[in-house]
Enzyme design. Structure first.
Site, PDB file in Angstrom:
ATOM      1  N   ASP A  51      50.289   1.796   1.321  1.00  0.00           N
ATOM      2  CA  ASP A  51      48.971   1.320   1.745  1.00  0.00           C
ATOM      3  C   ASP A  51      48.997  -0.056   2.399  1.00  0.00           C
ATOM      4  OD1 ASP A  51      49.254  -0.441  -0.491  1.00  0.00           O
ATOM      5  OD2 ASP A  51      48.224   1.002  -1.791  1.00  0.00           O
ATOM      6  N   PRO A  54      43.004   6.605  -4.583  1.00  0.00           N
ATOM      7  CA  PRO A  54      43.338   7.469  -5.725  1.00  0.00           C
ATOM      8  C   PRO A  54      44.830   7.562  -5.956  1.00  0.00           C
ATOM      9  CG  PRO A  54      42.806   8.801  -3.824  1.00  0.00           C
ATOM     10  CD  PRO A  54      42.543   7.385  -3.431  1.00  0.00           C
ATOM     11  N   ASP A  55      45.205   7.830  -7.188  1.00  0.00           N
ATOM     12  CA  ASP A  55      46.615   8.087  -7.444  1.00  0.00           C
ATOM     13  C   ASP A  55      46.917   9.541  -7.081  1.00  0.00           C
ATOM     14  OD1 ASP A  55      45.823   9.709  -9.553  1.00  0.00           O
ATOM     15  OD2 ASP A  55      46.267   8.233 -11.101  1.00  0.00           O
ATOM     16  N   PHE A  56      48.123   9.975  -7.427  1.00  0.00           N
ATOM     17  CA  PHE A  56      48.553  11.273  -6.954  1.00  0.00           C
ATOM     18  C   PHE A  56      48.132  12.430  -7.849  1.00  0.00           C
ATOM     19  CE2 PHE A  56      51.964  13.986  -5.004  1.00  0.00           C
ATOM     20  CZ  PHE A  56      51.575  13.777  -3.697  1.00  0.00           C
ATOM     21  N   ARG A  57      48.220  12.241  -9.178  1.00  0.00           N
ATOM     22  CA  ARG A  57      48.123  13.400 -10.042  1.00  0.00           C
ATOM     23  C   ARG A  57      47.069  13.363 -11.125  1.00  0.00           C
ATOM     24  NH1 ARG A  57      53.832  14.052 -12.414  1.00  0.00           N
ATOM     25  NH2 ARG A  57      53.610  11.817 -12.585  1.00  0.00           N
ATOM     26  N   ASN A  63      54.313   2.190  -2.740  1.00  0.00           N
ATOM     27  CA  ASN A  63      53.055   2.388  -2.027  1.00  0.00           C
ATOM     28  C   ASN A  63      53.206   2.272  -0.518  1.00  0.00           C
ATOM     29  OD1 ASN A  63      51.944   2.625  -4.561  1.00  0.00           O
ATOM     30  ND2 ASN A  63      51.234   0.506  -4.641  1.00  0.00           N
ATOM     31  N   HIS A  95      59.204   3.713  -0.127  1.00  0.00           N
ATOM     32  CA  HIS A  95      58.797   5.005   0.408  1.00  0.00           C
ATOM     33  C   HIS A  95      58.170   4.861   1.788  1.00  0.00           C
ATOM     34  CE1 HIS A  95      58.675   6.771  -3.935  1.00  0.00           C
ATOM     35  NE2 HIS A  95      59.899   6.535  -3.499  1.00  0.00           N
TER      36      HIS A  95
END
Length: 390
Positions: free
Chosen positions: A134, A58-61, A132, A151
């Site tokens: 991941d 899923p994305d963040f927002r 990302n 990040h």
């Protein structure tokens, strides 16, 4: 004076050469023709959570489906706390519970990841800057030298005690996370954290070390799956030369300056004004955008074949492992991954060998030991902290 000179140059064409348009048309087709020309030799990719959503991350927002919408069970004072370094040091349990759901190795790279792999194989990828965490860029086979994990990454972990800083592998961390243990250092019993960037931490030194050289010679900036709201990552779009084309593949237009800032000539993308000359937006999901661009380049069959072959290989390894260790990321010799649960992108595709493109890019500069900057403002669109973010 320098600021005034830059302002006049960019807005009025005074005090410097006006940028000449490079694209023959502000469209995906125009970008495709530019890539096929001999003028496009160095492509920099900037990617965010949106390139991993088709993998099941899923994305963040996004309302209802984004990570922040689904953290109620962790009893947090506010959703962002789960990624704040101060909160983590006192209450690490919510983060590690979430990490069990998001852990690298449970997902397969998307069509978009493999499009960047093709750019690499064809010698066009100068660098991929990713928000990302991941590790799917690694799994897809991107050379770690061509990758900047802005990040951070789950790939390695360290003890948080400054006097220790013992390093741990993906396999070591996975074992503890899936045993529902808070990881503690074997040397000093300090808390061990994956090397992802939390709110309140500096970005990796590699991010700052490569900016000047990469963005000074980029021929095309390809931006995919990011809302361009996290700084300093979002500011990268303004570091390219003024005549460098910028292509955004995303579900919505992002990175645009507000009208006043645009009038003053500061930063931002310009897709629609009568002054637009280099920015192109293709709106839709990232996999579809990459397939559309690959078709224009004559690479579509090669890309689909690469996805089929790589996904089949990952599935075969998962079966051989008897449900054991996570998927081993390609392009890195460290330690492991986990058997993938979901396919990102083309799911039921069969196995076949992809064609090899022309040679790879030159290796990147060595990482400096000292960071040249930092970022306290990790934002919501950071998939590394969530698993994506549009």
């Amino acid at each position: 004076m320098e600021l005034l000179r830059a302002l006049l140059s960019r807005t009025l064409g005074l005090g410097g050469d006006r940028a000449e348009p490079v694209l023959d048309e502000l469209s995906l087709a125009g970008v495709g023709r530019f890539i096929k020309s001999d003028r496009c030799k160095n492509i920099v990719c900037m990617v965010g959570a949106g390139i991993s959503t088709s993998a099941g991350i899923p994305d963040f927002r996004s309302p209802g489906t984004g990570l922040y919408s689904n953290l109620q069970s962790y009893n947090l004072p506010y959703p962002e706390a789960i990624f704040e370094i101060g909160f983590f040091k006192k209450h690490p349990e919510p983060f590690f519970a979430l990490a069990r759901e998001l852990y690298p190795g449970q997902f397969k790279p998307t069509v978009c990841h493999y499009f960047m792999r093709l750019l690499q194989d064809k010698g066009l990828l100068l660098r991929c800057y990713t928000q990302n965490i991941d590790t799917l860029e690694r799994v897809a086979g991107l050379d770690p030298e061509l990758l900047v994990e802005a990040h951070g990454t789950f790939f390695t972990s360290h003890c948080l005690r400054a006097s220790c800083r013992q390093s741990y592998s993906l396999a070591w961390m996975r074992e503890r996370i899936f045993s529902s243990l808070v990881p503690k250092c074997e040397k000093c019993q300090g808390l061990v954290k994956p090397d992802i960037v939390f709110f309140g931490e500096n970005l990796p030194s590699r991010f700052f070390a490569l900016l000047e050289s990469d963005f000074g010679k980029v021929d095309l900036l390809l931006i995919m799956g990011t809302s361009l709201q996290v700084q300093p990552f979002a500011s990268l779009i303004s570091r390219v030369p003024t005549n460098t084309p910028r292509l955004l593949i995303n579900k919505e237009k992002t990175g645009q300056s507000d009208p006043l800032m645009s009038l003053m000539g500061f930063g931002g993308m310009d897709f629609d004004s009568d002054k637009a000359y280099r920015d192109v937006a293709w709106l839709g999901d990232c996999d579809s955008g990459c397939l559309a661009l690959a078709e224009l380049l004559g690479w579509k069959e090669e890309l689909e074949e690469l996805v089929r072959r790589e996904h089949a290989a990952i599935d075969a390894k998962a079966g051989d492992r008897d449900g054991g260790a996570p998927q081993k990321p390609r392009g890195d010799e460290d330690k492991d991954g986990g058997s993938p649960k979901k396919s990102l992108g083309d799911e039921g595709k069969a196995e076949s060998e992809p064609k090899k493109g022309p040679g790879g890019k030159a290796k990147a500069e060595k990482d400096p030991k000292k960071p040249q900057g930092g970022d306290k403002d990790k934002a919501e669109d950071d998939p590394e902290k969530s698993r994506g973010g549009q």
